[in-house]
Design an enzyme around this catalytic site. Structure first.
Site, PDB file in Angstrom:
ATOM      1  N   GLY A 122      13.049 -38.916  43.254  1.00 19.97           N
ATOM      2  CA  GLY A 122      14.097 -39.937  43.204  1.00 19.97           C
ATOM      3  C   GLY A 122      13.530 -41.296  42.850  1.00 19.97           C
ATOM      4  O   GLY A 122      12.496 -41.410  42.187  1.00 19.97           O
ATOM      5  N   SER A 123      14.204 -42.310  43.315  1.00 14.87           N
ATOM      6  CA  SER A 123      13.848 -43.680  42.951  1.00 14.87           C
ATOM      7  C   SER A 123      12.728 -44.219  43.842  1.00 14.87           C
ATOM      8  O   SER A 123      12.559 -43.774  44.984  1.00 14.87           O
ATOM      9  CB  SER A 123      15.067 -44.590  43.083  1.00 14.87           C
ATOM     10  OG  SER A 123      15.414 -44.757  44.451  1.00 14.87           O
ATOM     11  N   PRO A 124      11.970 -45.212  43.351  1.00 18.74           N
ATOM     12  CA  PRO A 124      10.945 -45.835  44.194  1.00 18.74           C
ATOM     13  C   PRO A 124      11.518 -46.472  45.456  1.00 18.74           C
ATOM     14  O   PRO A 124      10.873 -46.452  46.505  1.00 18.74           O
ATOM     15  CB  PRO A 124      10.335 -46.898  43.264  1.00 18.74           C
ATOM     16  CG  PRO A 124      10.579 -46.393  41.879  1.00 18.74           C
ATOM     17  CD  PRO A 124      11.913 -45.704  41.959  1.00 18.74           C
ATOM     18  N   GLY A 158      12.101 -43.749  47.814  1.00 20.30           N
ATOM     19  CA  GLY A 158      10.785 -43.202  48.108  1.00 20.30           C
ATOM     20  C   GLY A 158      10.074 -43.974  49.206  1.00 20.30           C
ATOM     21  O   GLY A 158       9.388 -43.394  50.053  1.00 20.30           O
ATOM     22  N   GLU A 191       7.792 -37.986  43.764  1.00 14.32           N
ATOM     23  CA  GLU A 191       7.976 -37.925  42.315  1.00 14.32           C
ATOM     24  C   GLU A 191       9.017 -38.983  41.951  1.00 14.32           C
ATOM     25  O   GLU A 191      10.218 -38.770  42.121  1.00 14.32           O
ATOM     26  CB  GLU A 191       8.428 -36.526  41.883  1.00 14.32           C
ATOM     27  CG  GLU A 191       7.400 -35.437  42.156  1.00 14.32           C
ATOM     28  CD  GLU A 191       6.120 -35.614  41.370  1.00 14.32           C
ATOM     29  OE1 GLU A 191       6.133 -36.345  40.348  1.00 14.32           O
ATOM     30  OE2 GLU A 191       5.094 -35.036  41.759  1.00 14.32           O
ATOM     31  N   CYS A 227      13.439 -39.344  34.550  1.00  9.35           N
ATOM     32  CA  CYS A 227      12.275 -40.135  34.970  1.00  9.35           C
ATOM     33  C   CYS A 227      11.181 -40.138  33.917  1.00  9.35           C
ATOM     34  O   CYS A 227      10.397 -41.089  33.838  1.00  9.35           O
ATOM     35  CB  CYS A 227      11.730 -39.609  36.297  1.00  9.35           C
ATOM     36  SG  CYS A 227      11.201 -37.885  36.245  1.00  9.35           S
TER      37      CYS A 227
END
Length: 482
Positions: free
Chosen positions: A189-191, A194, A211, A249
């Protein structure tokens, strides 16, 4: 909901404790069942992906169904080799002691899937986790509800429900799941999210694979052969708008090109897009739509800066009712604008011009490390500079996206684009602990390792560390009396 999570976790721990999931036969049975699930429900998968994202069946097979089947086939073909202990090389001084590395499952693992590839990014990590012998909880993305529902309904029909469980829900259920201790968390997913996952995992010292995304650049060098340039542009167009309409991504975020080449490149981009998606991409049924209104508005907001809007050289049509944004090309938008500082995750392509393509290395290095770098060039020295002077999860020369499909290459990020790796054997390793095993006997016995100390023992130990063969020689001639 807390009770459901606790009950699920308790049952899975009991299953793992029983040793069932460690059986290689059980692992193969589960993988075969998962492959059969995908094959039996192929049309339902296509329908769910169309409902959630508007994906064409061919795109759905290429990026989702086919990926899962390929990964399972590869895993089944290699699993016996992966689970076998590997010999560890020991110092000759310790002869005849033997060493080996034994892969063992971590336990009960939690997998968070992403919405942009809601089938493959859910099941691909599950394949690695099962292959390694773990019990699994999979949390599909609630932003792809049709796919989430399909996974939740079909998995229990094919796989062992005492070892593989699906828990659906939104942010609240994610929060509940993260309150518990897991033996591994795998997140795609997104930072931003994350960071939340990693913070929660830290409370339990749970290992995490993240990831994430990032602004993946494509470097387009001057290609002297016109046919090479055309091939490069075709691959760039497919890499930008082909996978989930740019919502990927590893998709291309922006392009770096020399000023003198930019007009030619833009015309070729337009021509190629027309051949792929016709004059009316929305009606061509070859591009996915934006996943929901929130993301539509997020992408739309990237264009609201007047200077950004003025940089549009192609496209610009947005259909909020149908959540469709046609391909948009921008030439040299402001570098301080959001479009150049946030991951676009949509069908917008900024083309950034440079005086010299060599400047692309500095341009990339001034920004967070990307998940991947794409570079189209025949200059071998330039390739070496890209590899040695930049840092990214991966580098692909003269093509796009295909690195994701290569099971023998690790997939993962670096820095803000994530950490940890998976695919093929790397997935198996991600969900395994490599346990060191040393097997020693009771003879011979080197007395030099024990007190009382003397000068000879110091000399012996130094030589044993410095010259392994000399240490073995001392062992063989029987200097144990010292």
């Amino acid at each position: 909901m807390t009770e459901i999570v606790e009950e699920t976790l308790c049952e899975l721990r009991q299953t793992f404790k029983s040793g069932k999931t460690k059986s290689v036969a059980w692992r193969k049975t589960q993988l075969n069942a998962l492959r059969q699930l995908v094959k039996d429900n192929e049309e339902k998968v296509f329908e769910a992906l169309y409902q959630d994202l508007g994906k064409h069946p061919i795109e759905s097979y290429r990026d989702e169904v086919g990926v899962v089947v390929k990964t399972i086939n590869h895993t089944l073909s290699n699993l016996d080799k992966w689970v076998a202990p590997t010999k560890g090389k020991l110092p000759l001084l310790f002869f005849p002691t033997r060493g080996e590395v034994l892969p063992e499952p971590l336990g009960v693992v939690l997998i968070f899937a992403s919405w942009n590839f809601p089938i493959s990014l859910a099941l691909d990590p599950v394949i690695g986790a099962i292959a390694a012998g773990n019990a699994v909880v999979l949390k599909p993305s609630d932003q792809a509800p049709a796919c989430s529902s399909l996974i939740a309904k079909t998995i229990p029909q094919y796989m062992d429900p005492k070892a593989v469980r699906i828990i659906e829900g939104g942010p609240q259920i994610c929060e509940k799941l993260l309150q518990h201790k897991w033996d591994k968390i795998f997140f795609t997913g997104s930072p931003q999210v994350g960071r939340v996952v990693m913070t929660a995992a830290a409370k339990h010292l749970t290992p995490v694979t993240l990831e994430l995304g990032g602004k993946c650049p494509v470097i387009l060098d001057s290609l002297s052969n016109p046919s090479d340039l055309k091939v490069a542009i075709k691959r760039i167009v497919s890499g930008k708008w082909g996978p989930c309409s740019g919502q990927a991504c590893i998709g291309i975020d922006y392009m770096l090109v020399e000023e003198k080449l930019a007009p030619t490149v833009i015309e070729l981009l337009k021509k190629t897009m027309k051949s792929f998606y016709t004059e009316s991409p929305k009606d061509a049924n070859c591009m996915a739509r934006i996943v929901n209104k929130h993301h539509f508005q997020r992408v739309q907001n990237l264009l609201k800066d007047p200077l950004v809007e003025a940089s549009i050289v192609h496209g610009g049509s947005l259909d909020e009712e149908n959540l469709f944004i046609e391909p948009i090309i921008l030439l040299d938008p402001p570098l301080d604008a959001a479009i150049m500082n946030e991951e676009i995750f949509g069908p917008l392509l900024p083309v950034i011009t440079l005086k010299n393509i060599q400047e692309s290395i500095e341009f990339i290095n001034e920004r967070p490390k990307p998940l991947t770098i794409y570079a189209f060039t025949k200059d071998e020295n330039f390739k070496k500079k890209i590899l040695s002077e930049t840092s990214s999860g991966s580098v692909t020369f003269n093509d796009v996206l295909i690195q994701f499909l290569c099971d023998d290459l690790p997939f993962g990020g670096v820095g803000s684009s994530g950490f940890g790796r998976y695919h093929g054997k790397f997935s198996f390793d991600t969900f395994s602990h490599e346990k060191a095993v040393l097997r020693a006997g009771f003879f011979p016995e080197l007395e030099a390792r024990y007190p009382p100390w003397n000068n000879f023992k110091m000399t012996f130990i130094k030589l044993a560390y410095d010259l392994d063969y000399f240490g073995l020689f001392l062992l063989l001639v029987g200097l144990k009396r010292f």
